[in-house]
Scaffold this motif. Structure first.
Motif: not given
Length: 313
Positions: A15-33
Protein backbone atom coordinates in the motif's frame (compact mmCIF):
# COMPACT_ATOMS: atom_id res chain seq x y z
CA UNK A 1 10.26 4.60 -16.82
CA UNK A 2 10.19 5.25 -13.06
CA UNK A 3 10.56 2.02 -11.08
CA UNK A 4 9.28 1.76 -7.50
CA UNK A 5 11.26 -0.92 -5.65
CA UNK A 6 9.57 -2.07 -2.46
CA UNK A 7 9.06 -5.00 -0.11
CA UNK A 8 6.32 -7.18 -1.60
CA UNK A 9 5.20 -9.53 1.09
CA UNK A 10 3.09 -7.46 3.47
CA UNK A 11 -0.04 -5.49 2.62
CA UNK A 12 1.10 -2.28 4.33
CA UNK A 13 4.35 -2.27 2.30
CA UNK A 14 2.45 -2.74 -0.96
CA UNK A 15 0.00 0.00 0.00
CA UNK A 16 2.84 2.40 0.81
CA UNK A 17 4.51 1.69 -2.54
CA UNK A 18 1.20 2.23 -4.35
CA UNK A 19 0.82 5.63 -2.69
CA UNK A 20 4.31 6.53 -3.84
CA UNK A 21 3.67 5.27 -7.38
CA UNK A 22 0.47 7.34 -7.58
CA UNK A 23 2.32 10.49 -6.59
CA UNK A 24 4.91 9.88 -9.30
CA UNK A 25 2.16 9.10 -11.84
CA UNK A 26 0.39 12.36 -10.97
CA UNK A 27 3.57 14.20 -11.99
CA UNK A 28 4.74 12.12 -14.96
CA UNK A 29 1.75 10.11 -16.22
CA UNK A 30 0.74 6.58 -15.16
CA UNK A 31 2.29 4.98 -18.24
CA UNK A 32 5.71 6.10 -17.00
CA UNK A 33 5.61 4.27 -13.66
CA UNK A 34 6.26 0.59 -12.97
CA UNK A 35 5.11 -0.90 -9.66
CA UNK A 36 6.15 -4.55 -9.10
CA UNK A 37 3.45 -6.97 -7.95
CA UNK A 38 0.79 -4.55 -9.20
CA UNK A 39 2.02 -4.24 -12.78
CA UNK A 40 3.11 -7.85 -13.09
CA UNK A 41 -0.36 -8.87 -11.86
CA UNK A 42 1.38 -11.30 -9.53
CA UNK A 43 -1.59 -12.50 -7.52
CA UNK A 44 -3.65 -13.43 -10.60
CA UNK A 45 -0.76 -14.48 -12.83
CA UNK A 46 -0.68 -18.11 -13.91
CA UNK A 47 2.55 -19.44 -15.40
CA UNK A 48 4.22 -22.85 -15.60
CA UNK A 49 7.20 -21.55 -13.60
CA UNK A 50 5.77 -18.41 -12.05
CA UNK A 51 8.86 -17.26 -10.18
CA UNK A 52 11.05 -17.42 -13.27
CA UNK A 53 8.40 -15.61 -15.31
CA UNK A 54 8.18 -12.82 -12.72
CA UNK A 55 11.97 -12.55 -12.71
CA UNK A 56 11.99 -12.07 -16.49
CA UNK A 57 9.26 -9.44 -16.30
CA UNK A 58 11.12 -7.45 -13.64
CA UNK A 59 14.48 -7.69 -15.39
CA UNK A 60 12.89 -6.48 -18.63
CA UNK A 61 11.64 -3.37 -16.80
CA UNK A 62 14.95 -2.90 -14.99
CA UNK A 63 16.72 -2.88 -18.34
CA UNK A 64 14.84 0.18 -19.58
CA UNK A 65 14.12 2.33 -16.56
CA UNK A 66 15.29 5.92 -16.27
CA UNK A 67 15.07 6.31 -12.48
CA UNK A 68 14.34 4.23 -9.41
CA UNK A 69 12.98 5.04 -6.00
CA UNK A 70 13.62 2.33 -3.41
CA UNK A 71 11.72 2.06 -0.14
CA UNK A 72 13.93 0.68 2.66
CA UNK A 73 13.19 0.60 6.36
CA UNK A 74 14.83 -0.78 9.46
CA UNK A 75 18.03 -2.72 10.08
CA UNK A 76 16.86 -5.80 8.12
CA UNK A 77 16.66 -4.55 4.56
CA UNK A 78 14.67 -6.32 1.87
CA UNK A 79 16.96 -8.44 -0.30
CA UNK A 80 14.80 -8.06 -3.43
CA UNK A 81 14.89 -4.26 -3.21
CA UNK A 82 18.65 -4.33 -2.66
CA UNK A 83 19.12 -6.60 -5.69
CA UNK A 84 17.06 -4.18 -7.82
CA UNK A 85 19.07 -1.23 -6.50
CA UNK A 86 22.31 -2.93 -7.49
CA UNK A 87 20.96 -3.68 -10.96
CA UNK A 88 20.00 -0.04 -11.48
CA UNK A 89 23.31 1.24 -10.10
CA UNK A 90 25.34 -0.92 -12.49
CA UNK A 91 23.37 0.50 -15.42
CA UNK A 92 24.04 4.07 -14.30
CA UNK A 93 20.42 4.70 -13.32
CA UNK A 94 19.73 7.23 -10.52
CA UNK A 95 18.44 5.54 -7.36
CA UNK A 96 16.65 7.59 -4.69
CA UNK A 97 16.15 5.77 -1.40
CA UNK A 98 13.28 6.69 0.92
CA UNK A 99 13.29 5.77 4.60
CA UNK A 100 11.46 6.81 7.74
CA UNK A 101 13.86 4.84 9.94
CA UNK A 102 14.85 6.98 12.94
CA UNK A 103 18.08 5.01 13.52
CA UNK A 104 21.47 5.63 12.00
CA UNK A 105 24.27 3.08 11.98
CA UNK A 106 28.01 2.83 12.52
CA UNK A 107 30.64 0.11 12.63
CA UNK A 108 31.95 1.27 16.01
CA UNK A 109 30.23 3.13 18.85
CA UNK A 110 31.94 6.42 17.97
CA UNK A 111 32.61 5.87 14.28
CA UNK A 112 31.12 7.72 11.31
CA UNK A 113 27.39 7.19 10.89
CA UNK A 114 25.50 6.19 7.79
CA UNK A 115 21.87 5.68 6.88
CA UNK A 116 21.73 1.89 6.60
CA UNK A 117 23.42 -1.03 8.37
CA UNK A 118 25.72 -1.63 5.41
CA UNK A 119 27.33 1.46 3.81
CA UNK A 120 27.15 -0.34 0.46
CA UNK A 121 23.47 0.62 0.24
CA UNK A 122 24.24 4.30 0.70
CA UNK A 123 27.14 4.12 -1.75
CA UNK A 124 24.85 2.72 -4.47
CA UNK A 125 22.25 5.47 -4.07
CA UNK A 126 22.06 8.84 -5.78
CA UNK A 127 20.35 10.33 -2.75
CA UNK A 128 18.70 9.29 0.51
CA UNK A 129 15.43 10.82 1.68
CA UNK A 130 15.24 10.52 5.47
CA UNK A 131 12.17 11.63 7.37
CA UNK A 132 13.05 10.21 10.75
CA UNK A 133 10.94 12.24 13.14
CA UNK A 134 7.20 12.14 13.67
CA UNK A 135 5.19 15.11 12.48
CA UNK A 136 3.77 17.43 15.11
CA UNK A 137 0.37 16.85 16.62
CA UNK A 138 -2.25 17.88 14.07
CA UNK A 139 -4.89 20.45 14.95
CA UNK A 140 -8.29 18.79 15.07
CA UNK A 141 -11.80 20.03 15.77
CA UNK A 142 -13.03 16.77 17.23
CA UNK A 143 -11.52 15.00 20.22
CA UNK A 144 -9.16 12.10 19.47
CA UNK A 145 -7.60 9.45 21.63
CA UNK A 146 -3.87 9.39 22.12
CA UNK A 147 -3.70 6.36 19.83
CA UNK A 148 -5.55 8.15 17.02
CA UNK A 149 -3.28 11.17 17.43
CA UNK A 150 -0.20 8.94 17.32
CA UNK A 151 -1.51 7.23 14.18
CA UNK A 152 -2.10 10.63 12.55
CA UNK A 153 1.43 11.77 13.36
CA UNK A 154 2.85 8.63 11.75
CA UNK A 155 0.65 9.06 8.68
CA UNK A 156 1.82 12.65 8.35
CA UNK A 157 5.42 11.50 8.63
CA UNK A 158 4.85 9.00 5.81
CA UNK A 159 3.19 11.68 3.66
CA UNK A 160 6.19 13.98 4.13
CA UNK A 161 8.54 11.14 3.18
CA UNK A 162 6.55 10.32 0.05
CA UNK A 163 6.45 13.94 -1.08
CA UNK A 164 10.17 14.37 -0.46
CA UNK A 165 10.94 11.16 -2.36
CA UNK A 166 8.98 12.30 -5.41
CA UNK A 167 10.64 15.71 -5.28
CA UNK A 168 14.08 14.09 -5.06
CA UNK A 169 13.32 11.64 -7.85
CA UNK A 170 12.18 14.33 -10.27
CA UNK A 171 14.74 16.99 -9.32
CA UNK A 172 17.19 18.03 -12.06
CA UNK A 173 19.99 17.31 -9.59
CA UNK A 174 19.08 13.59 -9.51
CA UNK A 175 22.04 12.75 -11.71
CA UNK A 176 23.18 9.34 -12.79
CA UNK A 177 25.65 7.77 -10.36
CA UNK A 178 29.31 7.56 -11.27
CA UNK A 179 29.61 3.82 -11.72
CA UNK A 180 32.87 2.05 -12.27
CA UNK A 181 34.18 1.22 -15.72
CA UNK A 182 35.53 -2.26 -16.24
CA UNK A 183 39.28 -2.07 -15.96
CA UNK A 184 41.67 -3.95 -18.18
CA UNK A 185 43.33 -6.65 -16.14
CA UNK A 186 45.68 -9.37 -17.22
CA UNK A 187 44.53 -11.60 -14.36
CA UNK A 188 41.17 -13.25 -13.75
CA UNK A 189 39.59 -11.65 -10.69
CA UNK A 190 36.98 -12.96 -8.24
CA UNK A 191 35.15 -10.66 -5.84
CA UNK A 192 34.22 -12.52 -2.65
CA UNK A 193 31.29 -11.20 -0.61
CA UNK A 194 31.25 -13.54 2.35
CA UNK A 195 28.49 -14.09 4.87
CA UNK A 196 28.25 -12.11 8.11
CA UNK A 197 26.70 -15.19 9.72
CA UNK A 198 29.27 -17.93 9.17
CA UNK A 199 32.88 -18.25 10.33
CA UNK A 200 35.78 -19.92 8.56
CA UNK A 201 35.02 -18.64 5.10
CA UNK A 202 38.64 -18.19 4.15
CA UNK A 203 38.20 -21.63 2.63
CA UNK A 204 35.97 -20.16 -0.09
CA UNK A 205 38.54 -17.53 -0.99
CA UNK A 206 41.19 -20.26 -1.06
CA UNK A 207 39.10 -22.23 -3.56
CA UNK A 208 38.96 -19.20 -5.86
CA UNK A 209 42.69 -18.62 -5.50
CA UNK A 210 43.46 -22.27 -6.26
CA UNK A 211 41.23 -22.06 -9.34
CA UNK A 212 43.49 -19.31 -10.71
CA UNK A 213 41.64 -16.17 -9.66
CA UNK A 214 43.07 -13.09 -8.01
CA UNK A 215 40.77 -12.65 -5.02
CA UNK A 216 39.27 -9.30 -4.07
CA UNK A 217 37.48 -8.87 -0.73
CA UNK A 218 35.52 -5.92 0.75
CA UNK A 219 37.35 -3.07 2.47
CA UNK A 220 34.38 -1.17 3.89
CA UNK A 221 34.20 -3.00 7.21
CA UNK A 222 37.72 -1.99 8.22
CA UNK A 223 37.92 1.46 6.61
CA UNK A 224 37.88 4.78 8.46
CA UNK A 225 35.44 6.09 5.81
CA UNK A 226 33.04 3.19 5.20
CA UNK A 227 30.94 4.85 2.49
CA UNK A 228 33.96 5.78 0.36
CA UNK A 229 35.32 2.28 0.87
CA UNK A 230 31.93 0.87 -0.15
CA UNK A 231 32.16 2.74 -3.45
CA UNK A 232 35.56 1.13 -3.93
CA UNK A 233 34.04 -2.27 -3.18
CA UNK A 234 31.41 -1.64 -5.86
CA UNK A 235 34.14 -0.70 -8.32
CA UNK A 236 36.10 -3.84 -7.50
CA UNK A 237 33.03 -6.04 -7.90
CA UNK A 238 32.16 -4.49 -11.25
CA UNK A 239 35.75 -4.88 -12.45
CA UNK A 240 35.86 -8.58 -11.55
CA UNK A 241 35.21 -11.55 -13.78
CA UNK A 242 33.08 -13.41 -11.26
CA UNK A 243 31.20 -12.71 -8.04
CA UNK A 244 31.00 -15.26 -5.25
CA UNK A 245 28.35 -14.19 -2.74
CA UNK A 246 27.66 -16.27 0.33
CA UNK A 247 23.92 -15.84 0.92
CA UNK A 248 23.83 -17.88 4.14
CA UNK A 249 21.83 -16.75 7.12
CA UNK A 250 18.20 -16.23 8.14
CA UNK A 251 17.76 -14.14 4.98
CA UNK A 252 19.93 -13.20 2.03
CA UNK A 253 22.28 -10.51 3.39
CA UNK A 254 21.27 -7.20 1.76
CA UNK A 255 24.88 -6.50 0.78
CA UNK A 256 25.11 -9.81 -1.11
CA UNK A 257 21.78 -9.10 -2.79
CA UNK A 258 22.92 -5.67 -3.94
CA UNK A 259 26.15 -7.02 -5.40
CA UNK A 260 24.27 -9.83 -7.16
CA UNK A 261 22.16 -7.14 -8.80
CA UNK A 262 25.19 -5.18 -10.01
CA UNK A 263 26.82 -8.31 -11.42
CA UNK A 264 23.61 -9.48 -13.12
CA UNK A 265 23.21 -6.14 -14.87
CA UNK A 266 26.76 -6.30 -16.23
CA UNK A 267 26.65 -9.99 -17.23
CA UNK A 268 29.23 -11.03 -14.64
CA UNK A 269 29.08 -14.69 -13.63
CA UNK A 270 27.57 -15.11 -10.17
CA UNK A 271 27.75 -17.92 -7.65
CA UNK A 272 25.34 -17.75 -4.72
CA UNK A 273 26.83 -20.02 -2.08
CA UNK A 274 24.15 -21.37 0.23
CA UNK A 275 25.18 -24.49 2.18
CA UNK A 276 21.99 -24.67 4.26
CA UNK A 277 19.16 -23.64 1.91
CA UNK A 278 15.86 -22.33 3.16
CA UNK A 279 12.85 -21.74 0.97
CA UNK A 280 9.97 -19.31 0.57
CA UNK A 281 6.53 -20.33 -0.61
CA UNK A 282 3.68 -18.40 -2.23
CA UNK A 283 0.44 -19.53 -3.85
CA UNK A 284 0.91 -20.58 -7.46
CA UNK A 285 4.68 -20.13 -7.36
CA UNK A 286 7.39 -22.75 -7.27
CA UNK A 287 9.41 -22.88 -4.03
CA UNK A 288 12.16 -20.28 -4.12
CA UNK A 289 15.37 -20.46 -2.12
CA UNK A 290 14.84 -17.03 -0.67
CA UNK A 291 14.26 -14.29 -3.20
CA UNK A 292 13.33 -15.23 -6.77
CA UNK A 293 15.30 -12.26 -8.16
CA UNK A 294 18.44 -13.78 -6.67
CA UNK A 295 17.48 -17.37 -7.46
CA UNK A 296 17.35 -16.79 -11.20
CA UNK A 297 20.25 -14.34 -11.42
CA UNK A 298 22.87 -16.67 -9.92
CA UNK A 299 24.14 -20.22 -9.88
CA UNK A 300 22.94 -21.83 -6.65
CA UNK A 301 25.72 -23.84 -4.97
CA UNK A 302 25.20 -25.74 -1.73
CA UNK A 303 28.64 -27.17 -0.94
CA UNK A 304 32.31 -26.36 -1.43
CA UNK A 305 32.88 -29.06 -4.05
CA UNK A 306 30.13 -27.56 -6.23
CA UNK A 307 31.70 -24.13 -5.86
CA UNK A 308 35.09 -25.56 -6.84
CA UNK A 309 33.58 -27.15 -9.97
CA UNK A 310 31.82 -23.87 -10.85
CA UNK A 311 35.04 -21.86 -10.42
CA UNK A 312 36.88 -24.19 -12.78
CA UNK A 313 34.15 -24.40 -15.41
Amino acid sequence: MYYVAHRLFAAHDRALAARLAQRIADKTGPENVFLPFCDTNEEALVAKVKGRHLFKLDVERLGRLTSMVAVLHGPSLDDGVCMEMGYAYALGVPVIVMTSDFQTYSLTATGPRFDFPDPLVQAASTGVIRVARLAGQPTVDTPKTRFEIFADRNENQVDRALDAAVEGLLAPSAQRPATASLRDRTEQCAFMELSPYLAGQGDLAALAHDAGYAVRVPDRFIASDPVTAARHDLAEALASDILVADVSGPETPPRAALLIGTAAARGIRIAAYHPRPTFTHADGREPNWRNLMIQYAAAHLTHAAALDDWLRS
